[in-house]
Design a protein around this motif. Structure first.
Motif, mmCIF file in Angstrom:
data_model
loop_
_atom_site.group_PDB
_atom_site.id
_atom_site.type_symbol
_atom_site.label_atom_id
_atom_site.label_comp_id
_atom_site.label_asym_id
_atom_site.label_seq_id
_atom_site.Cartn_x
_atom_site.Cartn_y
_atom_site.Cartn_z
ATOM 1 N N UNK A 143 47.190 16.297 -22.313
ATOM 2 C CA UNK A 143 45.883 16.934 -22.554
ATOM 3 C C UNK A 143 44.803 15.826 -22.932
ATOM 4 N N UNK A 144 43.610 15.709 -22.018
ATOM 5 C CA UNK A 144 42.532 14.877 -22.382
ATOM 6 C C UNK A 144 41.205 15.496 -22.268
ATOM 7 N N UNK A 145 40.222 14.955 -22.884
ATOM 8 C CA UNK A 145 38.965 15.421 -22.789
ATOM 9 C C UNK A 145 38.135 13.990 -22.824
ATOM 10 N N UNK A 146 36.999 13.999 -22.045
ATOM 11 C CA UNK A 146 36.087 12.744 -22.420
ATOM 12 C C UNK A 146 34.733 13.501 -22.229
ATOM 13 N N UNK A 147 33.840 12.870 -23.321
ATOM 14 C CA UNK A 147 32.592 13.160 -23.024
ATOM 15 C C UNK A 147 31.524 12.043 -22.860
ATOM 16 N N UNK A 148 30.950 11.935 -21.903
ATOM 17 C CA UNK A 148 30.049 10.732 -21.387
ATOM 18 C C UNK A 148 28.681 11.051 -21.708
ATOM 19 N N UNK A 149 28.010 10.052 -22.237
ATOM 20 C CA UNK A 149 26.553 10.104 -22.660
ATOM 21 C C UNK A 149 25.888 8.636 -22.222
ATOM 22 N N UNK A 202 56.280 19.749 -11.915
ATOM 23 C CA UNK A 202 55.218 19.099 -12.557
ATOM 24 C C UNK A 202 53.911 19.879 -12.064
ATOM 25 N N UNK A 203 53.001 20.223 -12.948
ATOM 26 C CA UNK A 203 51.714 20.691 -12.654
ATOM 27 C C UNK A 203 50.639 20.026 -13.323
ATOM 28 N N UNK A 204 49.502 19.804 -12.567
ATOM 29 C CA UNK A 204 48.389 18.878 -13.193
ATOM 30 C C UNK A 204 46.951 19.644 -12.653
ATOM 31 N N UNK A 205 46.259 19.327 -13.364
ATOM 32 C CA UNK A 205 44.741 19.537 -13.196
ATOM 33 C C UNK A 205 43.850 18.593 -13.533
ATOM 34 N N UNK A 206 42.949 18.255 -12.743
ATOM 35 C CA UNK A 206 41.894 17.208 -13.305
ATOM 36 C C UNK A 206 40.652 17.599 -12.717
ATOM 37 N N UNK A 207 39.592 17.163 -13.692
ATOM 38 C CA UNK A 207 38.213 17.704 -13.266
ATOM 39 C C UNK A 207 37.598 16.612 -12.548
ATOM 40 N N UNK A 208 36.548 16.625 -11.831
ATOM 41 C CA UNK A 208 35.705 15.547 -11.453
ATOM 42 C C UNK A 208 35.545 14.276 -12.104
ATOM 43 N N UNK A 209 35.794 13.126 -11.714
ATOM 44 C CA UNK A 209 36.094 12.045 -12.555
ATOM 45 C C UNK A 209 34.799 11.518 -13.244
ATOM 46 N N UNK A 210 33.841 11.724 -12.715
ATOM 47 C CA UNK A 210 32.291 11.287 -13.238
ATOM 48 C C UNK A 210 31.352 12.698 -13.541
ATOM 49 N N UNK A 211 31.293 13.076 -14.774
ATOM 50 C CA UNK A 211 30.481 14.013 -15.175
ATOM 51 C C UNK A 211 30.388 14.163 -16.690
ATOM 52 N N UNK A 212 29.378 14.787 -17.290
ATOM 53 C CA UNK A 212 29.265 14.682 -18.600
ATOM 54 C C UNK A 212 30.431 14.993 -19.366
ATOM 55 N N UNK A 213 31.093 15.862 -18.910
ATOM 56 C CA UNK A 213 32.613 16.539 -19.686
ATOM 57 C C UNK A 213 33.580 16.141 -18.659
ATOM 58 N N UNK A 214 34.550 15.552 -18.941
ATOM 59 C CA UNK A 214 35.946 15.446 -18.075
ATOM 60 C C UNK A 214 36.996 16.083 -18.712
#
Length: 322
Positions: free
Chosen positions: A316-322, A279-291
């Motif tokens: 794969x997932x993408x989140x945009x916070x505003x 298995x291989x995973x990559x995760x961005x910092x959890x609280x930011x404008x784009x995750x």
């Protein structure tokens, strides 16, 4: 199941990916959990979020599953505090047959109450209740309790409406800063008569803390009350033992994980066979404008009845916070 840390089960894992997800579980140490929680609390100012994600799996029997979802959260402070809705399209193509499509709608949310963090994803495909929920306490002896309901992705599963409901719990037993044991127990109730009892254990020894390098020994066992029911893999007893090497690193708040294991598996009436997973995973910092997050997992744990099994899943997932 620590699953994503995820205690072995992914919150939105499909029924046929349970075994692969359990093998791909990653066990977070108390220090890692604390670091994630600090980042979750380190950024304020976001009130809403939209997101999209894709899940795809394929196996040696030409079974393909594609799930595409969109999330709209009218409350969002981070991955541990949100409330919103999810709309999902699920496409099942069992053993190379024509695809079956279903539409799903969920209410989803997460928050913290005292020392407990809880989350849920509850919805329907128009015929039955589906989804998952979990609650965990990140104290020294970390606890997690979960429930999940999904459809089986075999031909009989998607055509005849065969579902499972999985209820269980996990407990971390830290020995010292470099050694940890995680225990998982659960009951999986299938449409029909079969009830499956699950027991899993993972021993983790940290080899190089500065590298995030650990050696693990993962063992799991299940017993089926009515073996051979329908067309999913269901021997009376199944056991798997797998040594695993895992590397988890943080760079600029991003988390990278790579793990691989090779061991043995045995089902009632069969000889011992090799068991593999990567298995291989990559995760961005959890609280930011784009995750963003992405992962790939390979396993050869049997799922469909009577077949040699190779299973690969991508997400794969993408989140945009505003």
């Amino acid at each position: 199941m620590s699953r994503h840390s995820i205690f072995a089960l992914l919150a939105t894992a499909s029924a046929l990916s349970i075994a692969a997800a359990a093998n791909a579980q990653t066990v977070e140490t108390a220090q890692d959990v604390a670091r994630e929680q600090h980042r979750d609390r380190s950024a304020d100012g976001f009130n809403h979020a939209v997101g999209a994600d894709v899940f795809y799996s394929t196996d040696a029997d030409d079974t393909e599953v594609l799930k595409a979802g969109a999330n709209l959260d009218w409350k969002w402070k981070g991955p541990d505090e949100y409330l919103g809705i999810r709309v999902e399209t699920a496409q099942f193509s069992p053993v190379g047959q024509a695809s079956r499509n279903t539409q799903r709608v969920y209410l989803r949310g997460a928050d913290t109450t005292g020392d407990w963090t809880w989350r849920f994803n509850a919805g329907t495909d128009g015929d039955t209740l589906l989804g998952s929920a979990s609650v965990n306490n990140n104290a020294r002896f970390r606890q997690e309790y979960f429930i999940e309901r999904e459809v089986l992705e075999t031909p009989q599963g998607v055509d005849d409406g065969i579902y499972y409901t999985f209820v269980g719990g996990a407990l971390d037993l830290p020995i010292n800063d470099r050694n940890n044991v995680t225990l998982v127990a659960g009951l999986q109730d299938f449409t029909g008569d079969n009830m499956r009892t699950h027991l899993r254990a993972t021993y983790v020894h940290v080899l190089k803390p500065e590298w995030g390098l650990s050696a693990q020994l993962r063992a799991r066992y299940f017993h089926s009350s009515h073996p051979g029911e329908f067309d999913y893999f269901s021997p009376e007893d199944y056991v798997e033992v797998m040594p695993v090497v895992q590397l988890r690193r943080y760079y600029g708040g991003w988390r990278y994980l790579l793990a691989g294991g090779y061991g043995g598996q045995k089902a009632t009436g069969d000889d011992w066979k090799q068991a593999r997973f990567v298995t291989a995973q990559v995760v961005s910092p959890p609280v930011r404008e784009w995750a963003v997050n992405a992962g790939v997992t390979y396993s050869n744990t049997p799922i469909a009845s009577g077949y040699t099994y190779d299973y690969t899943q991508f997400s794969m997932g993408l989140t945009r916070a505003f």
